[in-house]
Design a protein around this motif. Structure first.
Motif, PDB file in Angstrom:
ATOM      1  N   TYR A 535     -24.420  42.565 -26.133  1.00 35.29           N
ATOM      2  CA  TYR A 535     -23.956  43.759 -25.431  1.00 35.29           C
ATOM      3  C   TYR A 535     -24.716  44.972 -25.964  1.00 35.29           C
ATOM      4  O   TYR A 535     -25.114  45.010 -27.139  1.00 35.29           O
ATOM      5  N   LEU A 537     -24.310  49.251 -26.070  1.00 35.09           N
ATOM      6  CA  LEU A 537     -23.407  50.389 -25.842  1.00 35.09           C
ATOM      7  C   LEU A 537     -24.124  51.692 -26.143  1.00 35.09           C
ATOM      8  O   LEU A 537     -24.710  51.853 -27.219  1.00 35.09           O
ATOM      9  N   LEU A 543     -20.615  50.457 -22.034  1.00 30.41           N
ATOM     10  CA  LEU A 543     -20.900  49.097 -22.479  1.00 30.41           C
ATOM     11  C   LEU A 543     -21.538  48.284 -21.362  1.00 30.41           C
ATOM     12  O   LEU A 543     -21.025  48.246 -20.239  1.00 30.41           O
ATOM     13  N   LEU A 615     -14.121  42.563 -25.067  1.00 27.91           N
ATOM     14  CA  LEU A 615     -14.937  43.736 -25.372  1.00 27.91           C
ATOM     15  C   LEU A 615     -14.944  44.718 -24.207  1.00 27.91           C
ATOM     16  O   LEU A 615     -14.929  45.936 -24.406  1.00 27.91           O
ATOM     17  N   GLU A 616     -14.979  44.190 -22.985  1.00 28.43           N
ATOM     18  CA  GLU A 616     -14.942  45.070 -21.812  1.00 28.43           C
ATOM     19  C   GLU A 616     -13.638  45.865 -21.761  1.00 28.43           C
ATOM     20  O   GLU A 616     -13.601  46.985 -21.258  1.00 28.43           O
ATOM     21  N   TRP A 619     -13.672  48.288 -25.565  1.00 27.94           N
ATOM     22  CA  TRP A 619     -14.872  48.892 -26.146  1.00 27.94           C
ATOM     23  C   TRP A 619     -14.693  50.362 -26.491  1.00 27.94           C
ATOM     24  O   TRP A 619     -15.276  50.869 -27.457  1.00 27.94           O
ATOM     25  N   LEU A 623     -15.469  49.991 -30.166  1.00 27.24           N
ATOM     26  CA  LEU A 623     -16.926  50.042 -30.266  1.00 27.24           C
ATOM     27  C   LEU A 623     -17.480  51.456 -30.184  1.00 27.24           C
ATOM     28  O   LEU A 623     -18.332  51.848 -30.987  1.00 27.24           O
TER      29      LEU A 623
END
Length: 668
Positions: A535, A537, A543, A615-616, A619, A623
């Motif tokens: 991925y 970002l 992301l 993660l989607e 994030w 993140l």
């Protein structure tokens, strides 16, 4: 709802502890002495360290054409002072009829809102004859998401922000939102905004303690190329700010700040509307000071004048080409922003003769400003959709950091994941020059084949690839696609031979997925086989999943089958490629290249972390904060593993985080 700072779980407002992880929702730990400090306290009662969450408040009257002292006609005429004070009073009501004149002095301890969430930290002046004041405020309920954040959170996944009623977002806030949705760097982030009667309140990131551009401009160690780059950044911001009438924001010296990477940033926005406006700005001693923001037709000559002011106030000598450029600007010989950029380009060529890199050719990009409909303003400043060309500068690495961790998960008895990180940083720093060269190899493998199978395959793949690139990666040059493919085939062969040697067959044959990242300065190569992912970002683009899984469902999609049908198959998540089970003729690794041209967080993830769109979904909380230089990547990767164990504990979990920060390549 109260958002837990540890696990981001949404708790009812009455909760004192997170019902998910037990973290306190009423106190935080002092970073200096570890004392528990109430959330509504500005400082630690034990050591005095500031622990509170502070924002910058802008409080403005919305002056319309039919009010003078209540019906404004000439510049400077505003409504009665009581109309502003009623909003600031702790006893004020949200009802328009409840306003009543109060003392024009708002003292320390008053609250900005009826719910007493935002406590004023500065003494405000009399509001007579001014239409705007500024002050610092303490958020006494920092874990409670604000209404404006909730709106933006719901809209964040859209490419352009959908229509929002003007009464939901005050016009004062709309410009910030529009620029943030473009991904414009340097614009303060909004925390909250609301409107009562004709009074608007906007809370933004507090940048009052950020370094002044003026201060670094005058440092003897600041190179001319660094100054040239700041001029470039101002032209970029000018292009973004001009369609929304905010160019005045670049013409206030105290408004020009630098972030942690010495990139130009604005403390706030000034919207040019109406005639001359008086505003009150809080000084360092907590007393607000009044300043005038004149309403004048702004042209790029104004940029030349602010540069002249910076040179004059810092007593810094201007070299010949800059003197000529500023003179031509003032004389009107440079009329368009593109002409100004060309002149800056010419100056960079001149500086190259002294051993510095040039600015790259100008590339045109086009961005549309999102629209917020139903505005009551005479002209909706957000609805301007002019094309906005920007300059793309060649970038160089300013820092490269990484962290990795693997975890067995909550259901497996052994860990078949394996990863490897090898980095080398070469740094040369002189008074006017700083060069950083980064060389990084990041490998993540998710093994299969059961005990004494999957973990053997994943470790063998990582070590084979590490050894190969130690011998075949030429210094300061990214390997070619053919070289990378050869490395992957070699790793496949090593596992395949072991399978043949042990006479493994069927599901007993060991194998592994692979996702591998190679970084050479700002150049990146990625190779992958299977469903381990990469991925990327950035603040501008959010992301993005870089790799495409090698599995049956994705194969069917590439053949034209609708996703809902493709992933309805019982074998949809079965791998179509893996290292080891078959010879090299049965694998075709995907290899791609890209360039890091803005601060970037790269994430390598096994499916234990990426399953169920984890993660989607998370994030923004787990993140995005890691893009900041002050964020600890080791802690960040640990929190990712914890998050995956809460939601995806069915499998082994592995994550590698790489934070690459860049700056324009203007120095040798």
């Amino acid at each position: 709802m109260l958002i837990c700072p540890q696990c981001k779980f949404e708790n009812p407002n009455a909760n004192k502890f997170c019902q998910k992880c037990g973290t306190s929702l009423t106190h935080r730990v002092c970073p200096e002495c570890s004392t528990d400090v109430p959330l509504n306290a500005l400082r630690c009662h034990n050591c005095g360290t500031q622990c509170g969450t502070v924002f910058w408040a802008i409080i403005a009257q919305q002056v319309t054409g039919d009010r003078t002292n209540g019906e404004a006609g000439e510049a400077g005429e505003v409504g009665e002072v009581g109309e502003v004070n009623s909003l600031l009073s702790p006893s004020s009501s949200s009802s328009p009829s409840s306003s009543s004149p109060l003392s024009p002095e708002i003292t320390l301890g008053s609250y900005l809102d009826p719910q007493q969430r935002y406590q004023l930290l500065d003494t405000l002046p009399s509001l007579e004859n001014i239409t705007e004041v500024e002050a610092r405020v303490l958020d006494c309920q920092p874990y409670q998401i604000s209404p404006i954040e909730a709106i933006l959170e719901n809209q964040r996944s859209d490419l352009l922000m959908p229509s929002v009623a003007a009464d939901a977002i005050p016009s004062l806030a709309q410009v910030y939102i529009a620029l943030q949705y473009q991904g414009q760097p340097g614009i303060p982030l909004i925390h909250d905004a609301w409107q009562q009667d004709d009074i608007q309140v906007l809370l933004i990131e507090d940048r009052s303690d950020w370094q002044l551009l003026l201060d670094l401009w005058q440092e003897e160690t600041t190179s001319s190329l660094k100054i040239l780059h700041w001029c470039y950044q101002m032209t970029q911001l000018w292009v973004a700010l001009e369609p929304v009438n905010c160019c005045q924001s670049l013409l206030e010296l105290s408004n020009l700040r630098l972030d942690e990477d010495q990139t130009l940033a604005l403390r706030r926005l000034y919207v040019e509307s109406g005639n001359s406006q008086l505003s009150a700005n809080s000084s360092e001693d907590g007393q607000a000071q009044i300043s005038a923001i004149p309403k004048q037709p702004l042209t790029i000559q104004a940029l030349g004048r602010i540069w002249q002011t910076l040179f004059r106030q810092t007593q810094r000598t201007q070299f010949g080409s800059v003197v000529q450029m500023l003179g031509d600007l003032e004389a009107g010989k440079i009329e368009m922003i593109a002409q100004l950029r060309s002149r800056l380009q010419e100056i960079s060529v001149e500086l190259e003769a002294l051993g510095s890199a040039t600015l790259p050719p100008i590339e045109e990009k086009h961005t549309v400003v999102p629209t917020i409909l139903q505005s009551d303003e005479p002209e909706d400043i957000i609805s301007k959709t002019d094309d906005m060309p920007t300059v793309v500068l060649a970038m160089q690495l300013s820092s490269l950091e990484d962290a990795g961790r693997t975890d067995v998960g909550r259901q497996r008895h052994h860990n078949e994941d394996y990863f490897g990180i090898e980095t080398k940083i070469d740094k040369v720093e002189l008074p006017k020059t700083r060069i950083l060269q980064g060389h990084g190899l990041y490998i993540l493998c998710d093994g299969m084949g059961g005990h004494a199978g999957g973990e053997v395959a994943s470790e063998l793949a990582v070590n084979t690839l590490r050894q190969y690139f130690q011998e075949h990666w030429i210094a300061n040059q990214l390997p070619t696609e053919n070289t990378i493919r050869e490395a992957v085939y070699l790793a496949n062969e090593a596992i395949y031979k072991l399978n043949q040697q042990d006479a493994r067959s069927g599901v007993g044959r060991m194998g592994t997925t692979l996702v591998m990242l190679l970084i050479q300065d700002t150049q990146v190569a990625v190779a992958h086989v299977g469903d381990s992912r990469l991925y990327r970002l950035t603040r501008k683009h959010g992301l993005k999943q870089v790799t495409v899984d090698h599995e049956v469902g994705q194969r069917e999609i590439t053949r034209g089958v609708e996703a809902s049908i493709a992933y309805a198959r019982p074998d949809a998540y079965q791998l179509t490629q893996a290292l080891g089970p078959r010879d090299e003729n049965s694998i075709n690794p995907d290899v791609g290249f890209f360039e890091i041209n803005e601060d970037t967080l790269l994430v390598l993830a096994s499916d234990g972390l990426s399953d169920n769109d984890l993660l989607e979904t998370h994030w923004q909380t787990h993140l995005e904060p890691l893009l900041s230089s002050g964020a600890n990547l080791e802690r960040g990767v640990t929190e990712l593993i914890d998050l995956a164990n809460q939601h995806n504990g069915h499998d082994n979990i592995t994550a590698i985080l790489i934070r690459a920060k860049v700056r324009p390549n203007l120095e040798s």
